[in-house]
Motif scaffolding. Structure first.
Motif, short mmCIF file in Angstrom:
data_model
loop_
_atom_site.label_atom_id
_atom_site.label_comp_id
_atom_site.label_asym_id
_atom_site.label_seq_id
_atom_site.Cartn_x
_atom_site.Cartn_y
_atom_site.Cartn_z
N UNK A 1 1.72 -16.88 6.58
CA UNK A 1 0.59 -16.96 5.65
C UNK A 1 0.99 -16.44 4.27
N UNK A 2 1.74 -15.36 4.26
CA UNK A 2 2.20 -14.81 2.97
C UNK A 2 3.09 -15.79 2.25
N UNK A 3 3.91 -16.50 2.97
CA UNK A 3 4.82 -17.48 2.38
C UNK A 3 4.00 -18.64 1.79
N UNK A 4 2.95 -19.06 2.47
CA UNK A 4 2.10 -20.16 1.98
C UNK A 4 1.38 -19.74 0.71
N UNK A 5 0.96 -18.46 0.66
CA UNK A 5 0.26 -17.95 -0.53
C UNK A 5 1.22 -17.97 -1.72
N UNK A 6 2.48 -17.62 -1.49
CA UNK A 6 3.47 -17.59 -2.58
C UNK A 6 3.81 -19.00 -3.07
N UNK A 7 3.75 -19.97 -2.17
CA UNK A 7 4.14 -21.34 -2.54
C UNK A 7 3.06 -22.01 -3.28
#
Length: 120
Positions: free
Chosen positions: A114-120
């Motif tokens: 989820x954190x990676x999706x927020x960053x992308x």
């Protein structure tokens, strides 16, 4: 010293006491049935000294002999449940710990995704 003798020397005290109690209980069962050592031994297919060792709680008496004594008093059916996997608390606890750890890893991986999706 044979392996069996070494294993018997390492027998936990509570287990040794339980074996002694089992032997004494089997002796009481024989006596309540008014059976002599000789008759009971013959029915079991063992010698009188072996039966005496069993009743004295000697842990070196073979499990087959113990099972036969239990059969004579109609308690051998209990043997099948003694080490049944569903009663193995140690293994169950290990399974629970493994499941908890897997849950933590999956939750962490999900949070990281989820954190990676927020960053992308």
């Amino acid at each position: 010293m044979p392996k069996t003798a070494r294993a018997l020397l390492q027998l936990p005290p509570a287990t040794a006491a339980a074996i002694e109690k089992l032997g004494a209980d089997l002796a009481v069962a024989r006596l309540r049935r008014k059976e002599s050592l000789k008759t009971w031994a013959k029915r079991m297919g063992v010698s009188v000294p072996t039966l005496q060792r069993l009743e004295a709680g000697d842990p070196a008496v073979g499990i087959g002999i113990v099972a036969t004594a239990l059969w004579l008093i109609q308690r051998d059916g209990e043997l099948g449940a003694l080490a049944a996997p569903e009663h193995d608390r140690g293994a169950i606890e290990m399974d629970v710990r493994a499941a908890v750890e897997l849950g933590r890893k999956r939750a962490q991986a999900s949070a990281e995704a989820r954190m990676q999706r927020v960053k992308d």
